[in-house]
Design a protein around this motif. Structure first.
Motif, PDB file in Angstrom:
ATOM      1  N   ASP B  14      32.122  30.479  10.623  1.00  0.00           N
ATOM      2  CA  ASP B  14      33.070  31.186   9.764  1.00  0.00           C
ATOM      3  C   ASP B  14      34.325  31.579  10.518  1.00  0.00           C
ATOM      4  O   ASP B  14      34.415  31.431  11.734  1.00  0.00           O
ATOM      5  CB  ASP B  14      32.414  32.400   9.113  1.00  0.00           C
ATOM      6  CG  ASP B  14      31.986  33.439  10.146  1.00  0.00           C
ATOM      7  OD1 ASP B  14      32.400  33.322  11.311  1.00  0.00           O
ATOM      8  OD2 ASP B  14      31.245  34.346   9.778  1.00  0.00           O
ATOM      9  N   PHE B  16      35.506  34.483  11.156  1.00  0.00           N
ATOM     10  CA  PHE B  16      35.337  35.581  12.112  1.00  0.00           C
ATOM     11  C   PHE B  16      35.029  35.054  13.504  1.00  0.00           C
ATOM     12  O   PHE B  16      35.593  35.496  14.489  1.00  0.00           O
ATOM     13  CB  PHE B  16      34.213  36.526  11.663  1.00  0.00           C
ATOM     14  CG  PHE B  16      34.594  37.450  10.556  1.00  0.00           C
ATOM     15  CD1 PHE B  16      35.231  38.644  10.828  1.00  0.00           C
ATOM     16  CD2 PHE B  16      34.312  37.126   9.239  1.00  0.00           C
ATOM     17  CE1 PHE B  16      35.588  39.519   9.804  1.00  0.00           C
ATOM     18  CE2 PHE B  16      34.668  37.990   8.201  1.00  0.00           C
ATOM     19  CZ  PHE B  16      35.302  39.181   8.488  1.00  0.00           C
ATOM     20  N   VAL B  19      38.158  33.022  15.106  1.00  0.00           N
ATOM     21  CA  VAL B  19      39.272  33.783  15.674  1.00  0.00           C
ATOM     22  C   VAL B  19      38.848  34.706  16.811  1.00  0.00           C
ATOM     23  O   VAL B  19      39.677  35.407  17.381  1.00  0.00           O
ATOM     24  CB  VAL B  19      40.033  34.602  14.609  1.00  0.00           C
ATOM     25  CG1 VAL B  19      40.476  33.706  13.475  1.00  0.00           C
ATOM     26  CG2 VAL B  19      39.190  35.762  14.115  1.00  0.00           C
ATOM     27  N   ARG B  25      43.435  32.135  18.545  1.00  0.00           N
ATOM     28  CA  ARG B  25      44.403  33.034  17.921  1.00  0.00           C
ATOM     29  C   ARG B  25      45.806  32.649  18.356  1.00  0.00           C
ATOM     30  O   ARG B  25      46.743  32.660  17.545  1.00  0.00           O
ATOM     31  CB  ARG B  25      44.112  34.491  18.294  1.00  0.00           C
ATOM     32  CG  ARG B  25      42.847  35.029  17.640  1.00  0.00           C
ATOM     33  CD  ARG B  25      42.822  36.549  17.592  1.00  0.00           C
ATOM     34  NE  ARG B  25      42.875  37.200  18.897  1.00  0.00           N
ATOM     35  CZ  ARG B  25      41.807  37.371  19.689  1.00  0.00           C
ATOM     36  NH1 ARG B  25      40.627  36.921  19.320  1.00  0.00           N
ATOM     37  NH2 ARG B  25      41.932  37.991  20.838  1.00  0.00           N
ATOM     38  N   LEU B  28      46.863  29.789  16.254  1.00  0.00           N
ATOM     39  CA  LEU B  28      47.195  30.222  14.895  1.00  0.00           C
ATOM     40  C   LEU B  28      48.547  30.935  14.862  1.00  0.00           C
ATOM     41  O   LEU B  28      49.359  30.700  13.962  1.00  0.00           O
ATOM     42  CB  LEU B  28      46.095  31.131  14.340  1.00  0.00           C
ATOM     43  CG  LEU B  28      44.773  30.438  14.025  1.00  0.00           C
ATOM     44  CD1 LEU B  28      43.716  31.453  13.615  1.00  0.00           C
ATOM     45  CD2 LEU B  28      44.950  29.389  12.920  1.00  0.00           C
ATOM     46  N   ASN B  29      48.787  31.781  15.842  1.00  0.00           N
ATOM     47  CA  ASN B  29      50.077  32.467  15.910  1.00  0.00           C
ATOM     48  C   ASN B  29      51.217  31.458  15.996  1.00  0.00           C
ATOM     49  O   ASN B  29      52.244  31.599  15.341  1.00  0.00           O
ATOM     50  CB  ASN B  29      50.134  33.381  17.138  1.00  0.00           C
ATOM     51  CG  ASN B  29      49.219  34.592  16.998  1.00  0.00           C
ATOM     52  OD1 ASN B  29      48.842  34.983  15.888  1.00  0.00           O
ATOM     53  ND2 ASN B  29      48.838  35.176  18.118  1.00  0.00           N
ATOM     54  N   ALA B  32      51.728  29.601  12.794  1.00  0.00           N
ATOM     55  CA  ALA B  32      52.223  30.449  11.697  1.00  0.00           C
ATOM     56  C   ALA B  32      53.716  30.252  11.511  1.00  0.00           C
ATOM     57  O   ALA B  32      54.245  30.397  10.411  1.00  0.00           O
ATOM     58  CB  ALA B  32      51.921  31.910  12.001  1.00  0.00           C
ATOM     59  N   ILE B  78      48.879  25.991   9.200  1.00  0.00           N
ATOM     60  CA  ILE B  78      47.946  27.066   8.866  1.00  0.00           C
ATOM     61  C   ILE B  78      47.543  27.023   7.403  1.00  0.00           C
ATOM     62  O   ILE B  78      48.369  26.699   6.543  1.00  0.00           O
ATOM     63  CB  ILE B  78      48.605  28.426   9.181  1.00  0.00           C
ATOM     64  CG1 ILE B  78      48.399  28.760  10.644  1.00  0.00           C
ATOM     65  CG2 ILE B  78      48.054  29.510   8.279  1.00  0.00           C
ATOM     66  CD1 ILE B  78      48.272  30.213  10.920  1.00  0.00           C
ATOM     67  N   ASN B  79      46.303  27.325   7.144  1.00  0.00           N
ATOM     68  CA  ASN B  79      45.865  27.585   5.781  1.00  0.00           C
ATOM     69  C   ASN B  79      45.593  29.079   5.685  1.00  0.00           C
ATOM     70  O   ASN B  79      44.476  29.544   5.905  1.00  0.00           O
ATOM     71  CB  ASN B  79      44.603  26.786   5.459  1.00  0.00           C
ATOM     72  CG  ASN B  79      44.104  27.099   4.064  1.00  0.00           C
ATOM     73  OD1 ASN B  79      44.898  27.419   3.181  1.00  0.00           O
ATOM     74  ND2 ASN B  79      42.808  27.017   3.871  1.00  0.00           N
ATOM     75  N   ALA B  80      46.625  29.797   5.373  1.00  0.00           N
ATOM     76  CA  ALA B  80      46.578  31.259   5.449  1.00  0.00           C
ATOM     77  C   ALA B  80      45.496  31.872   4.569  1.00  0.00           C
ATOM     78  O   ALA B  80      44.929  32.925   4.904  1.00  0.00           O
ATOM     79  CB  ALA B  80      47.942  31.846   5.106  1.00  0.00           C
ATOM     80  N   GLU B  81      45.206  31.220   3.471  1.00  0.00           N
ATOM     81  CA  GLU B  81      44.155  31.716   2.574  1.00  0.00           C
ATOM     82  C   GLU B  81      42.873  32.057   3.324  1.00  0.00           C
ATOM     83  O   GLU B  81      42.174  33.009   2.984  1.00  0.00           O
ATOM     84  CB  GLU B  81      43.843  30.659   1.513  1.00  0.00           C
ATOM     85  CG  GLU B  81      44.585  30.855   0.209  1.00  0.00           C
ATOM     86  CD  GLU B  81      44.229  32.187  -0.454  1.00  0.00           C
ATOM     87  OE1 GLU B  81      43.036  32.523  -0.493  1.00  0.00           O
ATOM     88  OE2 GLU B  81      45.147  32.887  -0.898  1.00  0.00           O
ATOM     89  N   ILE B  83      42.456  33.281   6.110  1.00  0.00           N
ATOM     90  CA  ILE B  83      42.525  34.505   6.912  1.00  0.00           C
ATOM     91  C   ILE B  83      42.320  35.738   6.038  1.00  0.00           C
ATOM     92  O   ILE B  83      41.971  36.805   6.521  1.00  0.00           O
ATOM     93  CB  ILE B  83      43.876  34.592   7.662  1.00  0.00           C
ATOM     94  CG1 ILE B  83      44.020  33.364   8.551  1.00  0.00           C
ATOM     95  CG2 ILE B  83      43.957  35.856   8.509  1.00  0.00           C
ATOM     96  CD1 ILE B  83      45.282  33.333   9.360  1.00  0.00           C
ATOM     97  N   ARG B  84      42.517  35.548   4.748  1.00  0.00           N
ATOM     98  CA  ARG B  84      42.392  36.691   3.831  1.00  0.00           C
ATOM     99  C   ARG B  84      41.069  37.429   3.928  1.00  0.00           C
ATOM    100  O   ARG B  84      41.062  38.667   3.917  1.00  0.00           O
ATOM    101  CB  ARG B  84      42.603  36.242   2.384  1.00  0.00           C
ATOM    102  CG  ARG B  84      44.050  36.262   1.995  1.00  0.00           C
ATOM    103  CD  ARG B  84      44.219  35.950   0.539  1.00  0.00           C
ATOM    104  NE  ARG B  84      44.057  37.127  -0.316  1.00  0.00           N
ATOM    105  CZ  ARG B  84      44.376  37.114  -1.603  1.00  0.00           C
ATOM    106  NH1 ARG B  84      44.832  36.014  -2.160  1.00  0.00           N
ATOM    107  NH2 ARG B  84      44.224  38.195  -2.327  1.00  0.00           N
ATOM    108  N   LEU B  86      39.212  38.031   6.383  1.00  0.00           N
ATOM    109  CA  LEU B  86      39.257  38.927   7.543  1.00  0.00           C
ATOM    110  C   LEU B  86      40.131  40.134   7.218  1.00  0.00           C
ATOM    111  O   LEU B  86      39.772  41.275   7.496  1.00  0.00           O
ATOM    112  CB  LEU B  86      39.861  38.238   8.764  1.00  0.00           C
ATOM    113  CG  LEU B  86      39.421  36.845   9.182  1.00  0.00           C
ATOM    114  CD1 LEU B  86      39.765  36.631  10.634  1.00  0.00           C
ATOM    115  CD2 LEU B  86      37.960  36.654   8.956  1.00  0.00           C
ATOM    116  N   HIS B  87      41.274  39.839   6.626  1.00  0.00           N
ATOM    117  CA  HIS B  87      42.192  40.917   6.273  1.00  0.00           C
ATOM    118  C   HIS B  87      41.523  41.897   5.323  1.00  0.00           C
ATOM    119  O   HIS B  87      41.623  43.113   5.484  1.00  0.00           O
ATOM    120  CB  HIS B  87      43.443  40.329   5.638  1.00  0.00           C
ATOM    121  CG  HIS B  87      44.480  41.346   5.301  1.00  0.00           C
ATOM    122  ND1 HIS B  87      45.266  41.935   6.252  1.00  0.00           N
ATOM    123  CD2 HIS B  87      44.848  41.896   4.123  1.00  0.00           C
ATOM    124  CE1 HIS B  87      46.085  42.797   5.669  1.00  0.00           C
ATOM    125  NE2 HIS B  87      45.849  42.799   4.374  1.00  0.00           N
TER     126      HIS B  87
END
Lengths: 115, 115
Positions: B14, B16, B19, B25, B28-29, B32, B78-81, B83-84, B86-87
DNA sequence: TTGACATATTCCCATATCGGAATGTATCAT
DNA sequence: ATGATACATTCCGATATGGGAATATGTCAA
Protein backbone atom coordinates in the motif's frame (compact mmCIF):
# COMPACT_ATOMS: atom_id res chain seq x y z
CA UNK A 1 27.31 3.25 10.65
CA UNK A 2 30.13 1.06 9.42
CA UNK A 3 28.20 -0.96 6.90
CA UNK A 4 28.26 -0.39 3.20
CA UNK A 5 24.69 -1.47 2.62
CA UNK A 6 21.54 -1.08 4.61
CA UNK A 7 18.48 -3.19 4.04
CA UNK A 8 15.87 -0.62 4.87
CA UNK A 9 15.41 2.47 6.92
CA UNK A 10 14.78 1.43 10.50
CA UNK A 11 11.18 1.45 11.55
CA UNK A 12 12.18 3.53 14.51
CA UNK A 13 13.73 6.20 12.35
CA UNK A 14 10.69 8.35 11.75
CA UNK A 15 6.93 8.62 11.82
CA UNK A 16 6.60 7.64 8.15
CA UNK A 17 8.12 4.26 8.84
CA UNK A 18 6.25 3.80 12.08
CA UNK A 19 2.82 4.25 10.52
CA UNK A 20 3.65 1.99 7.60
CA UNK A 21 2.68 -0.94 9.80
CA UNK A 22 -1.12 -1.45 9.76
CA UNK A 23 -1.33 -2.62 13.36
CA UNK A 24 0.41 0.48 14.51
CA UNK A 25 -2.14 2.58 12.66
CA UNK A 26 -4.85 0.55 14.37
CA UNK A 27 -3.29 1.35 17.71
CA UNK A 28 -3.08 5.04 16.89
CA UNK A 29 -6.69 5.08 15.74
CA UNK A 30 -7.70 3.45 18.97
CA UNK A 31 -5.68 5.81 21.13
CA UNK A 32 -7.05 8.79 19.25
CA UNK A 33 -10.31 8.30 21.13
CA UNK A 34 -8.79 8.19 24.56
CA UNK A 35 -5.69 7.45 26.60
CA UNK A 36 -5.57 3.71 27.37
CA UNK A 37 -3.58 1.06 29.22
CA UNK A 38 -1.85 -1.67 27.23
CA UNK A 39 -4.34 -4.31 28.31
CA UNK A 40 -7.20 -2.41 26.70
CA UNK A 41 -5.36 -2.29 23.41
CA UNK A 42 -4.64 -6.00 23.61
CA UNK A 43 -8.28 -6.77 24.30
CA UNK A 44 -9.73 -4.38 21.75
CA UNK A 45 -7.46 -5.16 18.84
CA UNK A 46 -7.08 -8.87 19.57
CA UNK A 47 -3.30 -8.86 19.41
CA UNK A 48 -0.79 -10.60 21.66
CA UNK A 49 0.40 -8.53 24.58
CA UNK A 50 4.12 -8.67 23.65
CA UNK A 51 3.23 -7.62 20.15
CA UNK A 52 1.35 -4.59 21.38
CA UNK A 53 4.18 -3.66 23.73
CA UNK A 54 6.65 -3.84 20.89
CA UNK A 55 4.52 -1.70 18.61
CA UNK A 56 4.04 0.82 21.39
CA UNK A 57 7.77 0.94 21.87
CA UNK A 58 8.25 1.87 18.23
CA UNK A 59 5.51 4.48 18.39
CA UNK A 60 7.00 5.95 21.53
CA UNK A 61 10.50 6.08 20.07
CA UNK A 62 9.35 8.21 17.17
CA UNK A 63 7.24 10.35 19.48
CA UNK A 64 3.84 9.30 18.19
CA UNK A 65 2.65 8.25 21.63
CA UNK A 66 3.38 9.22 25.21
CA UNK A 67 3.24 6.92 28.20
CA UNK A 68 2.64 7.55 31.87
CA UNK A 69 2.36 5.13 34.73
CA UNK A 70 -0.83 4.99 36.73
CA UNK A 71 -0.45 2.41 39.45
CA UNK A 72 -0.01 -0.97 37.90
CA UNK A 73 -1.09 0.30 34.52
CA UNK A 74 0.78 2.28 31.93
CA UNK A 75 -1.45 4.66 30.05
CA UNK A 76 -0.62 5.40 26.45
CA UNK A 77 -1.90 8.44 24.65
CA UNK A 78 -1.38 10.00 21.28
CA UNK A 79 1.06 12.80 20.68
CA UNK A 80 -0.74 14.24 17.70
CA UNK A 81 1.96 16.79 16.97
CA UNK A 82 4.11 13.97 15.62
CA UNK A 83 1.56 13.21 12.94
CA UNK A 84 1.63 16.74 11.57
CA UNK A 85 4.70 16.24 9.38
CA UNK A 86 2.92 13.43 7.57
CA UNK A 87 -0.16 15.56 7.16
CA UNK A 88 1.88 18.43 5.85
CA UNK A 89 3.81 16.31 3.42
CA UNK A 90 0.65 14.86 1.93
CA UNK A 91 -0.83 18.35 1.77
CA UNK A 92 1.79 19.41 -0.73
CA UNK A 93 0.05 17.13 -3.22
CA UNK A 94 -3.45 18.35 -2.48
CA UNK A 95 -3.32 20.89 -5.27
CA UNK A 96 -2.50 18.12 -7.70
CA UNK A 97 -5.37 15.83 -6.93
CA UNK A 98 -7.77 18.76 -6.95
CA UNK A 99 -6.53 19.66 -10.43
CA UNK A 100 -6.80 16.09 -11.57
CA UNK A 101 -10.36 15.83 -10.29
CA UNK A 102 -11.18 19.16 -11.87
CA UNK A 103 -9.94 17.89 -15.22
CA UNK A 104 -12.03 14.74 -14.92
CA UNK A 105 -15.04 16.87 -14.12
CA UNK A 106 -14.44 19.18 -17.06
CA UNK A 107 -14.10 16.27 -19.43
CA UNK A 108 -17.36 14.87 -18.18
CA UNK A 109 -19.08 18.18 -18.74
CA UNK A 110 -17.66 18.38 -22.26
CA UNK A 111 -19.21 15.04 -23.05
CA UNK A 112 -22.57 16.16 -21.68
CA UNK A 113 -22.56 19.17 -24.01
CA UNK A 114 -21.86 17.02 -27.01
CA UNK A 115 -24.85 14.81 -26.31
CA UNK B 1 -0.22 -17.28 2.14
CA UNK B 2 0.94 -20.52 3.69
CA UNK B 3 3.36 -19.10 6.20
CA UNK B 4 2.68 -18.72 9.85
CA UNK B 5 4.82 -15.64 10.28
CA UNK B 6 5.50 -12.65 8.11
CA UNK B 7 8.43 -10.37 8.59
CA UNK B 8 6.77 -7.17 7.55
CA UNK B 9 4.04 -5.97 5.29
CA UNK B 10 5.34 -5.88 1.76
CA UNK B 11 6.42 -2.47 0.59
CA UNK B 12 4.26 -2.97 -2.44
CA UNK B 13 1.17 -3.57 -0.38
CA UNK B 14 0.00 0.00 0.00
CA UNK B 15 0.85 3.65 -0.23
CA UNK B 16 1.75 3.87 3.46
CA UNK B 17 4.57 1.39 3.00
CA UNK B 18 5.66 2.89 -0.29
CA UNK B 19 6.19 6.37 1.12
CA UNK B 20 7.99 5.07 4.19
CA UNK B 21 11.16 5.03 2.10
CA UNK B 22 12.77 8.50 2.00
CA UNK B 23 14.07 8.16 -1.53
CA UNK B 24 10.62 7.35 -2.77
CA UNK B 25 9.33 10.49 -1.14
CA UNK B 26 12.13 12.39 -2.86
CA UNK B 27 11.02 10.95 -6.18
CA UNK B 28 7.41 11.89 -5.53
CA UNK B 29 8.40 15.41 -4.54
CA UNK B 30 10.37 15.72 -7.74
CA UNK B 31 7.60 14.36 -9.92
CA UNK B 32 5.08 16.65 -8.26
CA UNK B 33 6.60 19.50 -10.23
CA UNK B 34 6.36 17.83 -13.59
CA UNK B 35 6.24 14.55 -15.47
CA UNK B 36 9.78 13.30 -16.05
CA UNK B 37 11.80 10.51 -17.67
CA UNK B 38 13.81 8.16 -15.47
CA UNK B 39 17.11 9.70 -16.51
CA UNK B 40 16.08 13.08 -15.12
CA UNK B 41 15.31 11.53 -11.76
CA UNK B 42 18.64 9.75 -11.74
CA UNK B 43 20.48 12.97 -12.56
CA UNK B 44 18.54 15.18 -10.19
CA UNK B 45 18.50 12.96 -7.15
CA UNK B 46 21.95 11.47 -7.67
CA UNK B 47 20.83 7.86 -7.34
CA UNK B 48 21.82 4.82 -9.39
CA UNK B 49 19.59 4.13 -12.35
CA UNK B 50 18.59 0.61 -11.25
CA UNK B 51 17.73 1.94 -7.84
CA UNK B 52 15.45 4.56 -9.33
CA UNK B 53 13.80 2.02 -11.60
CA UNK B 54 13.13 -0.23 -8.65
CA UNK B 55 11.64 2.55 -6.59
CA UNK B 56 9.49 3.59 -9.51
CA UNK B 57 8.29 0.04 -9.82
CA UNK B 58 7.12 0.06 -6.23
CA UNK B 59 5.45 3.43 -6.63
CA UNK B 60 3.72 2.27 -9.79
CA UNK B 61 2.50 -0.95 -8.19
CA UNK B 62 0.70 0.94 -5.47
CA UNK B 63 -0.62 3.45 -7.98
CA UNK B 64 1.34 6.46 -6.77
CA UNK B 65 2.82 7.10 -10.19
CA UNK B 66 1.79 6.49 -13.79
CA UNK B 67 4.14 5.76 -16.66
CA UNK B 68 3.83 6.32 -20.39
CA UNK B 69 6.31 5.71 -23.13
CA UNK B 70 7.48 8.61 -25.27
CA UNK B 71 9.93 7.32 -27.84
CA UNK B 72 12.97 5.99 -26.08
CA UNK B 73 11.95 7.60 -22.81
CA UNK B 74 9.43 6.54 -20.26
CA UNK B 75 7.75 9.47 -18.59
CA UNK B 76 6.68 9.11 -14.99
CA UNK B 77 4.09 11.31 -13.41
CA UNK B 78 2.33 11.47 -10.10
CA UNK B 79 -1.09 10.02 -9.54
CA UNK B 80 -2.03 12.32 -6.73
CA UNK B 81 -5.29 10.52 -6.02
CA UNK B 82 -3.28 7.71 -4.44
CA UNK B 83 -1.91 10.08 -1.82
CA UNK B 84 -5.35 11.11 -0.63
CA UNK B 85 -5.85 8.13 1.69
CA UNK B 86 -2.70 9.11 3.57
CA UNK B 87 -3.86 12.70 3.75
CA UNK B 88 -7.25 11.66 4.99
CA UNK B 89 -5.88 9.31 7.59
CA UNK B 90 -3.63 12.00 9.03
CA UNK B 91 -6.54 14.43 8.95
CA UNK B 92 -8.41 12.36 11.49
CA UNK B 93 -5.81 13.48 14.03
CA UNK B 94 -5.91 17.14 13.09
CA UNK B 95 -8.50 17.90 15.74
CA UNK B 96 -6.16 16.43 18.34
CA UNK B 97 -3.10 18.46 17.58
CA UNK B 98 -5.19 21.60 17.38
CA UNK B 99 -6.55 20.87 20.85
CA UNK B 100 -3.10 20.12 22.17
CA UNK B 101 -1.73 23.35 20.77
CA UNK B 102 -4.70 25.20 22.19
CA UNK B 103 -3.97 23.81 25.62
CA UNK B 104 -0.34 24.84 25.38
CA UNK B 105 -1.42 28.30 24.38
CA UNK B 106 -3.90 28.56 27.23
CA UNK B 107 -1.32 27.50 29.75
CA UNK B 108 1.08 30.08 28.43
CA UNK B 109 -1.57 32.76 28.80
CA UNK B 110 -2.28 31.65 32.34
CA UNK B 111 1.34 32.15 33.20
CA UNK B 112 1.34 35.59 31.67
CA UNK B 113 -1.57 36.62 33.86
CA UNK B 114 0.17 35.47 37.00
CA UNK B 115 3.21 37.64 36.28
C1' DT C 1 7.64 -11.89 51.72
C1' DT C 2 4.84 -13.85 48.58
C1' DG C 3 1.76 -13.83 45.00
C1' DA C 4 -0.92 -11.87 41.37
C1' DC C 5 -1.31 -8.70 37.89
C1' DA C 6 0.41 -5.53 34.09
C1' DT C 7 3.75 -4.66 30.95
C1' DA C 8 8.44 -4.96 28.78
C1' DT C 9 12.24 -7.46 26.91
C1' DT C 10 14.83 -11.18 24.79
C1' DC C 11 15.57 -14.90 21.67
C1' DC C 12 14.60 -17.22 17.49
C1' DC C 13 12.85 -17.70 12.83
C1' DA C 14 11.10 -16.82 8.25
C1' DT C 15 10.98 -13.31 5.25
C1' DA C 16 11.12 -8.58 3.15
C1' DT C 17 14.07 -4.96 2.17
C1' DC C 18 17.67 -1.99 -0.27
C1' DG C 19 21.85 -1.26 -2.79
C1' DG C 20 25.33 -2.79 -6.11
C1' DA C 21 26.73 -5.27 -10.08
C1' DA C 22 25.58 -7.51 -14.06
C1' DT C 23 22.48 -8.41 -17.54
C1' DG C 24 18.17 -8.12 -20.23
C1' DT C 25 14.96 -5.50 -23.25
C1' DA C 26 13.01 -1.95 -26.07
C1' DT C 27 13.49 1.94 -29.13
C1' DC C 28 15.69 4.79 -32.35
C1' DA C 29 19.45 6.21 -35.82
C1' DT C 30 22.61 4.75 -39.28
C1' DA D 1 21.71 -5.61 -38.95
C1' DT D 2 24.41 -2.91 -35.72
C1' DG D 3 25.17 0.06 -32.28
C1' DA D 4 23.73 3.51 -29.00
C1' DT D 5 20.57 5.03 -25.72
C1' DA D 6 17.13 4.51 -21.98
C1' DC D 7 15.17 1.57 -18.75
C1' DA D 8 13.97 -2.72 -16.35
C1' DT D 9 15.13 -6.96 -14.17
C1' DT D 10 17.78 -10.42 -11.75
C1' DC D 11 20.98 -12.05 -8.49
C1' DC D 12 23.48 -11.24 -4.42
C1' DG D 13 24.63 -10.01 0.41
C1' DA D 14 23.83 -7.53 4.67
C1' DT D 15 20.37 -6.25 7.58
C1' DA D 16 15.76 -5.01 9.55
C1' DT D 17 11.34 -6.73 10.54
C1' DG D 18 7.22 -8.86 13.12
C1' DG D 19 5.26 -12.80 15.41
C1' DG D 20 5.58 -16.48 18.93
C1' DA D 21 7.35 -18.27 23.08
C1' DA D 22 9.64 -17.63 27.14
C1' DT D 23 11.25 -14.72 30.55
C1' DA D 24 12.16 -10.44 33.08
C1' DT D 25 10.58 -6.27 35.45
C1' DG D 26 7.69 -3.49 38.19
C1' DT D 27 3.66 -2.55 41.14
C1' DC D 28 0.24 -3.50 44.32
C1' DA D 29 -2.30 -6.46 47.97
C1' DA D 30 -2.49 -9.68 51.67
Amino acid sequence: MYHSSMARAATTSDAFNAVAEPRRRDILNYLALQERPVGDIVASLGLEQPSVSKHLRVLKDVGLVRARREGRHILYGINAEAIRPLHEWTSTFERLWRNQLQRVKERAEEKMKKV
